[in-house]
Design a protein around this motif. Structure first.
Motif, PDB file in Angstrom:
ATOM      1  N   UNK A 262      44.641  32.850  40.205  1.00 29.60           N
ATOM      2  CA  UNK A 262      43.829  34.153  40.026  1.00 29.60           C
ATOM      3  C   UNK A 262      44.061  35.074  41.352  1.00 29.60           C
ATOM      4  N   UNK A 263      43.464  34.329  42.483  1.00 35.35           N
ATOM      5  CA  UNK A 263      43.545  34.848  43.774  1.00 35.35           C
ATOM      6  C   UNK A 263      44.685  35.376  44.307  1.00 35.35           C
ATOM      7  N   UNK A 264      45.892  34.510  43.787  1.00 35.37           N
ATOM      8  CA  UNK A 264      47.256  34.932  44.131  1.00 35.37           C
ATOM      9  C   UNK A 264      47.429  36.133  43.417  1.00 35.37           C
ATOM     10  N   UNK A 300      50.248  39.446  31.171  1.00 37.42           N
ATOM     11  CA  UNK A 300      48.786  39.386  31.617  1.00 37.42           C
ATOM     12  C   UNK A 300      48.503  39.371  32.910  1.00 37.42           C
ATOM     13  N   UNK A 301      49.292  38.808  33.774  1.00 37.84           N
ATOM     14  CA  UNK A 301      49.223  38.776  35.064  1.00 37.84           C
ATOM     15  C   UNK A 301      48.978  40.167  35.698  1.00 37.84           C
ATOM     16  N   UNK A 302      50.108  40.930  35.270  1.00 40.04           N
ATOM     17  CA  UNK A 302      50.499  42.288  35.733  1.00 40.04           C
ATOM     18  C   UNK A 302      49.246  43.210  35.423  1.00 40.04           C
ATOM     19  N   UNK A 303      48.781  43.076  34.442  1.00 40.51           N
ATOM     20  CA  UNK A 303      47.327  43.765  33.916  1.00 40.51           C
ATOM     21  C   UNK A 303      46.189  43.329  34.354  1.00 40.51           C
ATOM     22  N   UNK A 304      46.019  42.245  35.162  1.00 44.04           N
ATOM     23  CA  UNK A 304      44.847  41.667  35.511  1.00 44.04           C
ATOM     24  C   UNK A 304      44.069  42.549  36.497  1.00 44.04           C
ATOM     25  N   UNK A 305      44.840  43.321  37.190  1.00 44.61           N
ATOM     26  CA  UNK A 305      43.835  43.885  38.313  1.00 44.61           C
ATOM     27  C   UNK A 305      43.104  44.933  37.410  1.00 44.61           C
ATOM     28  N   UNK A 313      38.160  35.163  35.033  1.00 39.38           N
ATOM     29  CA  UNK A 313      37.732  33.830  35.078  1.00 39.38           C
ATOM     30  C   UNK A 313      37.363  32.900  33.819  1.00 39.38           C
ATOM     31  N   UNK A 314      37.224  33.613  32.681  1.00 40.75           N
ATOM     32  CA  UNK A 314      37.049  33.061  31.505  1.00 40.75           C
ATOM     33  C   UNK A 314      38.586  32.718  30.835  1.00 40.75           C
ATOM     34  N   UNK A 315      39.484  33.122  31.419  1.00 37.34           N
ATOM     35  CA  UNK A 315      40.927  33.034  30.878  1.00 37.34           C
ATOM     36  C   UNK A 315      41.517  31.860  31.899  1.00 37.34           C
ATOM     37  N   UNK A 316      40.908  31.620  33.154  1.00 38.16           N
ATOM     38  CA  UNK A 316      41.777  30.856  34.255  1.00 38.16           C
ATOM     39  C   UNK A 316      42.332  29.784  33.886  1.00 38.16           C
ATOM     40  N   UNK A 317      41.606  28.912  33.347  1.00 42.67           N
ATOM     41  CA  UNK A 317      42.119  27.314  32.694  1.00 42.67           C
ATOM     42  C   UNK A 317      43.166  27.637  31.739  1.00 42.67           C
TER      43      UNK A 317
END
Length: 404
Positions: A262-264, A300-305, A313-317
């Protein structure tokens, strides 16, 4: 001691220190100048002003006035009684004026240690796959020798299915390790592209977390292959399970490494873009399910901001495990495509079995990412389950550091 020469005295409590029989160590510590001392609280959770850490090199021993080698301002409180890897001494230490040399710029310890984390996480992954391979080979050998129900159990379809899944799981995880090894090699010799470096940066934490969890699962499955023998200490099989259980904890737990992805996403969006390109290159000609999974995860990653930190964090794993299985599946597809091009039918059939196995795992084990749940719903559905057990917000290790 002498900041101008980068020489310092370290003070503090180390709750968990591995390989305490080594001759040297690297450690992170905060430099507290005289003018800042009043504002510094050794209990991290309560300190008034954040002090960034620096990296230090220290020798575990130094000569005393008689020329004898003694501990370098280090007191061993106790050795840890661990679940596994008992052959590696781990201890609680008190540093009381330990002489050390600062080897990073002041406050840049984390940045300095990142390169080393790629290596240590890689070594952790090698150990995980090694446990998988050893357990699988032992189980296969035992199956050829164990006689039950009128034949050797290796000839029983159900046992064969179990062993074949263990073998294909091991091969898939090994593919992941070998690919990271290739990228590390390119970086080390200065031949890595921007994409190679970015993929390594994002994937090293995924490699470690996924292979470690797979190692525990597979060694546990392997114990069962031996029946009662598998739980007998004199068979040495339980040692493999205990030692493998340590690997998800070393070099960052699964939750901590999941947050790394997520940090990346937020700090290095270019790296995430490079990873997407890399997976698409590996997946050329792959099944629709592979390409759809790539689109799903990176969408999902592109919309994560735009998502709340709690939702991410809920979806991290889920995200990390989905991504890891996807990476292995695309690598299996690349290997199968290469075997088709080479025209070696023997390898082609084995590589096809590997691809089919991991494609099925990617599809069946995919955990849908929950994009609709709110922070209030998270609290209501989950935190309330433990509301009676949640105590005060206290850092027990910080309190221990204060007392010592």
């Amino acid at each position: 001691m002498n900041g101008s020469k980068n020489e310092y005295a370290l003070y503090g409590f180390k709750w968990f220190t591995s390989a305490t029989d080594s001759s040297m160590s690297l450690t992170l510590a905060r430099i507290v100048h005289d003018k800042d001392f009043e504002n510094f609280d050794i209990n991290e959770r309560k300190r008034k002003e954040a002090v960034p850490v620096s990296m230090f090199f220290l020798r575990m021993r130094k000569p005393n006035s008689q020329g004898e080698q003694v501990l370098n301002g280090i007191e061993i409180v106790r050795l840890k009684d661990k679940l596994g890897t008992k052959q590696l001494p781990t201890a609680e230490l008190i540093l009381d004026g330990t002489e050390a040399i600062r080897i990073s710029d002041e406050g840049r310890g984390i940045a300095e240690i990142v390169g080393m984390l790629h290596i240590t996480r890689y070594h952790n992954a090698i150990s995980s796959v090694a446990y998988m391979r050893r357990m699988t080979n032992l189980a296969m050998d035992y199956g050829k020798r164990r006689f039950a129900f009128g034949t050797n159990v290796i000839k029983k379809p159900l046992h064969v299915l179990m062993l074949s899944k263990m073998e294909l799981d091991t091969r898939g995880n090994l593919l992941f390790v070998l690919e990271i090894s290739r990228l590390l090699g390119l970086v080390d010799v200065g031949k890595a592209t921007e994409q190679d470096t970015a993929v390594l940066r994002v994937s090293s934490s995924l490699l470690k977390l996924f292979t470690a969890k797979e190692g525990v699962r597979l060694t546990s499955e392997g114990v069962e292959c031996f029946g009662g023998v598998g739980v007998m200490e004199n068979s040495h099989i339980p040692v493999l399970l205990r030692d493998s259980q340590v690997l998800p904890i070393w070099e960052g737990t699964t939750n901590i490494l999941s947050l790394d992805l997520l940090r990346a996403c937020h700090r290095e969006p270019k790296a995430i873009e490079c990873l997407e390109n890399y997976l698409n290159e590996n997946a050329k000609g792959a099944s629709d399910s592979v390409t759809k999974t790539i689109e799903n995860i990176f969408g999902f990653l592109k919309e994560s901001r735009s998502f709340s930190p709690q939702l991410l964090e809920f979806n991290a794993r889920k995200l990390s495990f989905n991504m890891s299985r996807l990476i292995i599946t695309t690598l299996a597809h690349r290997v199968y495509s290469d075997s088709q091009s080479d025209g070696i039918s023997q390898y082609e059939s084995m590589d096809k079995a590997l691809l089919d196995h991991w494609t099925k795992r990617m599809e069946m084990e995919f955990e849908p990412l929950d994009l609709q749940i709110s922070t209030d719903e998270i609290n209501k559905q989950f935190l309330e389950l433990f509301s009676d057990d949640i105590g005060e917000d206290v850092d027990s290790r910080g309190e221990m550091r204060s007392r010592l």
